[in-house]
Every structure is written in C-alpha cells, then in structure tokens.
Design an enzyme around this catalytic site. Structure first.
Site, mmCIF file in Angstrom:
data_model
loop_
_atom_site.group_PDB
_atom_site.id
_atom_site.type_symbol
_atom_site.label_atom_id
_atom_site.label_comp_id
_atom_site.label_asym_id
_atom_site.label_seq_id
_atom_site.Cartn_x
_atom_site.Cartn_y
_atom_site.Cartn_z
ATOM 1 N N ASP A 46 42.605 38.492 79.556
ATOM 2 C CA ASP A 46 43.197 38.258 80.869
ATOM 3 C C ASP A 46 44.186 39.380 81.195
ATOM 4 O OD1 ASP A 46 43.748 35.914 82.990
ATOM 5 O OD2 ASP A 46 45.642 36.908 82.525
ATOM 6 N N LYS A 76 43.328 40.423 88.418
ATOM 7 C CA LYS A 76 43.906 39.718 89.572
ATOM 8 C C LYS A 76 44.356 40.695 90.644
ATOM 9 C CE LYS A 76 45.734 36.636 86.046
ATOM 10 N NZ LYS A 76 46.265 37.516 84.998
ATOM 11 N N HIS A 109 46.262 36.599 92.809
ATOM 12 C CA HIS A 109 47.316 36.365 91.805
ATOM 13 C C HIS A 109 48.331 35.309 92.267
ATOM 14 C CE1 HIS A 109 49.291 38.702 88.270
ATOM 15 N NE2 HIS A 109 49.613 37.440 88.209
HETATM 16 P P1 NDP Z 1 52.872 32.939 76.243
HETATM 17 O O1 NDP Z 1 53.193 31.498 76.512
HETATM 18 O O2 NDP Z 1 51.511 33.306 75.820
HETATM 19 O O3 NDP Z 1 53.950 33.462 75.193
HETATM 20 C C1 NDP Z 1 54.024 34.812 74.778
HETATM 21 C C2 NDP Z 1 55.303 34.974 73.945
HETATM 22 O O4 NDP Z 1 55.261 34.120 72.807
HETATM 23 C C3 NDP Z 1 55.508 36.373 73.435
HETATM 24 O O5 NDP Z 1 56.906 36.606 73.426
HETATM 25 C C4 NDP Z 1 54.983 36.320 71.998
HETATM 26 O O6 NDP Z 1 55.701 37.233 71.193
HETATM 27 C C5 NDP Z 1 55.305 34.898 71.611
HETATM 28 N N1 NDP Z 1 54.294 34.320 70.712
HETATM 29 C C6 NDP Z 1 52.947 34.391 70.838
HETATM 30 N N2 NDP Z 1 52.338 33.741 69.845
HETATM 31 C C7 NDP Z 1 53.304 33.229 69.072
HETATM 32 C C8 NDP Z 1 53.289 32.457 67.880
HETATM 33 N N3 NDP Z 1 52.147 32.091 67.302
HETATM 34 N N4 NDP Z 1 54.485 32.081 67.338
HETATM 35 C C9 NDP Z 1 55.651 32.445 67.916
HETATM 36 N N5 NDP Z 1 55.718 33.176 69.047
HETATM 37 C C10 NDP Z 1 54.554 33.574 69.614
HETATM 38 O O7 NDP Z 1 53.330 33.725 77.550
HETATM 39 P P2 NDP Z 1 52.663 34.659 78.653
HETATM 40 O O8 NDP Z 1 53.601 34.612 79.804
HETATM 41 O O9 NDP Z 1 52.308 35.973 78.119
HETATM 42 O O10 NDP Z 1 51.334 33.891 79.099
HETATM 43 C C11 NDP Z 1 50.048 34.124 78.550
HETATM 44 C C12 NDP Z 1 49.158 34.884 79.515
HETATM 45 O O11 NDP Z 1 49.023 34.187 80.746
HETATM 46 C C13 NDP Z 1 49.754 36.230 79.973
HETATM 47 O O12 NDP Z 1 49.737 37.206 78.960
HETATM 48 C C14 NDP Z 1 48.912 36.525 81.173
HETATM 49 O O13 NDP Z 1 47.645 36.981 80.785
HETATM 50 C C15 NDP Z 1 48.846 35.124 81.811
HETATM 51 N N6 NDP Z 1 49.914 34.926 82.826
HETATM 52 C C16 NDP Z 1 49.517 34.742 84.140
HETATM 53 C C17 NDP Z 1 50.444 34.569 85.140
HETATM 54 C C18 NDP Z 1 49.988 34.374 86.544
HETATM 55 O O14 NDP Z 1 50.830 34.370 87.458
HETATM 56 N N7 NDP Z 1 48.718 34.196 86.796
HETATM 57 C C19 NDP Z 1 51.899 34.569 84.863
HETATM 58 C C20 NDP Z 1 52.214 34.724 83.444
HETATM 59 C C21 NDP Z 1 51.240 34.870 82.495
HETATM 60 P P3 NDP Z 1 55.118 38.646 70.640
HETATM 61 O O15 NDP Z 1 54.228 39.226 71.697
HETATM 62 O O16 NDP Z 1 56.366 39.441 70.418
HETATM 63 O O17 NDP Z 1 54.386 38.330 69.365
#
Ligand code: NDP
Length: 277
Positions: A46, A76, A109
């Site tokens: 994504d 998006k 988006h």
């Molecule tokens: P997430 O809920 O996926 O969380 C990501 C965070 O959690 C990062 O800081 C990561 O740290 C940490 N993390 C990931 N896995 C673990 C784990 N197993 N244990 C502990 N910490 C963990 O947040 P996102 O906001 O990134 O959402 C996921 C996806 O959704 C986005 O990447 C995007 O593709 C989509 N999205 C879409 C939006 C929209 O408006 N349509 C808005 C926001 C997101 P680290 O990377 O440092 O390991």
C-alpha cells in the site's frame, strides 16, 4: 507458514487480506524495506503519491523477481488533484513513478468535503474512466464516511471496491464498516495498531501473554478475524516478519469482544468530515 487468505472484491478482483504499509517510510529506505517485505512473503503493498515513495515501491516490485500478477499494488490520488483532468494526470504521474503497466487498486485518498477545488463526485468520474481503461483493476475510496459514500453511490455507476479508513481497537468504526458491508464495499483498516498506541493496553497484553504472541500480532489477528484488510507498516525486519506470522493461531470470540470493547472513538489521524487537505 499457512497462506494469507484472499478477499474477493465486489468486481471479482482478489486482494491478499494482509499487506505491507509504506506511509512514513523515507524514499531512501523504501526499496530495501519493501524488498524485505516481499521476501518475507507479503504480496500486497500500500502506497500513495502523498508518501513520496511510489518510485521506490515500484522498483522493489520490479526487482523482486515475483510475477507482477502475484503482487497487489495500491496507490492513492493526491489531495491537490480533485478536478477531473487533474485526477487523470495524477494517475499518469503515479504510473510513471511506479513504472508498472497497471495498478491493482487506485483510491481517492481523502473526500475533502469542504474543498472548493474539486469535488469527490467529479473525481470519481475520472477514476471510473481509469477503471474502464483497464489501467487500474479496481478503484475505491479512503477516509469516506457513510454520508460521503451515500452521495457517491447516488451519482456514480461503479461502486467503490474498498473504503480504506482508520480502524484499531480504540476506533472500531462500527457504523462505517456496517455501511460498507451493506453495500459490498470492503473495509481496509489503516493504522491497524494505531501506530503502536494500543500495544501496551492491559487487555491486549493479557491476551498476548496467554497466547504467547506479541501485542501487535494479537491486534492484527483481531482485524483479520473481523474480516478487514490490513497492511501494518514497519521498517524493522523483525517486526515485518512478526506482523506476517498471523496464520497459525486464533483469538476466541471472547478475545475479539474484549478487544472491540476498548473502543473510545479515538482517532490518531484527521477527521474526514472536517479535513480539507
Ligand atoms: P501502523 O498502525 O501500521 O503502525 C506503524 C508503527 O508501528 C511504526 O512506528 C512501526 O515502527 C510500529 N510497529 C510496526 N509493527 C510493530 C510491532 N510488531 N511491534 C511494535 N511496533 C510496531 O501505522 P501506519 O499509520 O503506518 O498504518 C499502516 C498503513 O496504512 C500505512 O503505512 C499506509 O499504507 C496506510 N495508511 C493510510 C492512510 C490513509 O489516509 N488512507 C493514513 C495512514 C496510514 P517501525 O517502523 O519503527 O518498526
């Protein structure tokens, strides 16, 4: 490791229920991180023009050696492209950046309901044209509330295949998910672990301890058993692997109910009813 289940969208296209999110992955880390996800077994990525890393996502998909047909790629439309012709141009830009022949899923988006520069109904007409051209195998929306979806359904021919919205244990989104289910619009849950905020909740850590799993795995499993599509983001290899290991354990109905009861309608991102880019 058991396979990731597919979800069949309302036009027959199938999407892996678990994917990999790339929001906030800097472009210089995106190629390597996405390749690590593909090597781990993820087959659904994504991205978005807004993330500034479509080019590197495309590079990873192309360099992975995996058949294009076996990887599902979503991008998006940027918030500055809500006029019809701007939307067509934005799609071309996305495809140039990705360097792919087609996209699996293209989303609006944000609805931007109070915006004076374009309207999502007009934008959707451009997405319908892109869909008919075959360059996007499915089209959908993101951050749409039921009132936005109702307006869209009244004035369009293609029903969005998905609605990608913020969902996690502190924001269970019952109304938007129920509207989607009623109209055959699949729910994709963004920020599925609330960017980490739900991972120290005692109800979740208790279940995780009982099952010998991490809190993130328990929360991601909760999404999957509720039927939503998820794509956790991580730049950490161990977490990328951990977030993929979700198919050899199950939550009980009681666990699911307990996690759903944590809802407090708390957003980590903007409110789609008022956000205007
Ligand atoms: P997430 O809920 O996926 O969380 C990501 C965070 O959690 C990062 O800081 C990561 O740290 C940490 N993390 C990931 N896995 C673990 C784990 N197993 N244990 C502990 N910490 C963990 O947040 P996102 O906001 O990134 O959402 C996921 C996806 O959704 C986005 O990447 C995007 O593709 C989509 N999205 C879409 C939006 C929209 O408006 N349509 C808005 C926001 C997101 P680290 O990377 O440092 O390991």
């Amino acid at each position: 490791m058991p396979a990731v289940p597919d979800i069949t969208l309302n036009n027959g296209v199938t999407i892996p229920q678990l994917g990999f999110g790339t929001f906030q992955i800097p472009p210089e880390e995106t190629r390597e991180t996405t390749l690590a996800a593909l090597e781990t077994g993820y087959r659904h990525i994504d991205t978005a023009e807004m993330y500034g890393n479509e080019k590197e996502v495309g590079q990873a998909v192309r360099e992975s050696g995996i058949d294009r047909a076996d990887v599902f790629v979503t991008s998006k439309l940027n918030n500055d492209a809500h006029r019809h012709d701007d939307a067509l141009r934005a799609f071309d830009r996305t495809m140039d950046e990705l360097g792919l022949e087609y996209l699996d899923l293209f989303l609006i988006h944000w609805p931007l309901p109070g915006s004076t520069s374009g309207d999502f109904v007009e934008t959707w007409k451009a997405l319908e044209e892109i869909y008919r051209s075959g360059r996007a195998k499915a089209i959908g929306v993101s951050n749409f509330q039921p009132n936005h979806l109702r307006r869209l359904l009244e004035s369009s021919t293609v029903v969005p295949a998905v609605n990608q919205i913020e969902v996690h244990p502190y924001l269970t989104q019952d109304a938007v998910r129920a509207f989607g289910a009623e109209h055959d619009i699949a729910t994709e849950a963004w920020s599925p672990i609330a960017q980490g905020k739900v991972l120290s909740d005692p109800a979740i850590t208790r279940i995780a301890e009982r099952l010998g799993r991490s809190a993130a795995q328990v929360v991601l499993r909760w999404h999957l058993q509720r039927g939503d599509i998820v794509f956790p983001k991580s730049v950490t290899l161990k977490r990328i692997q951990e977030n993929f290991a979700l198919f050899d354990f199950e939550l009980t109905e009681g666990d699911i109910g307990e996690i759903s009861a944590l809802n407090r309608d708390e957003r980590t991102g903007p409110d789609p009813d008022t956000f205007n880019g």
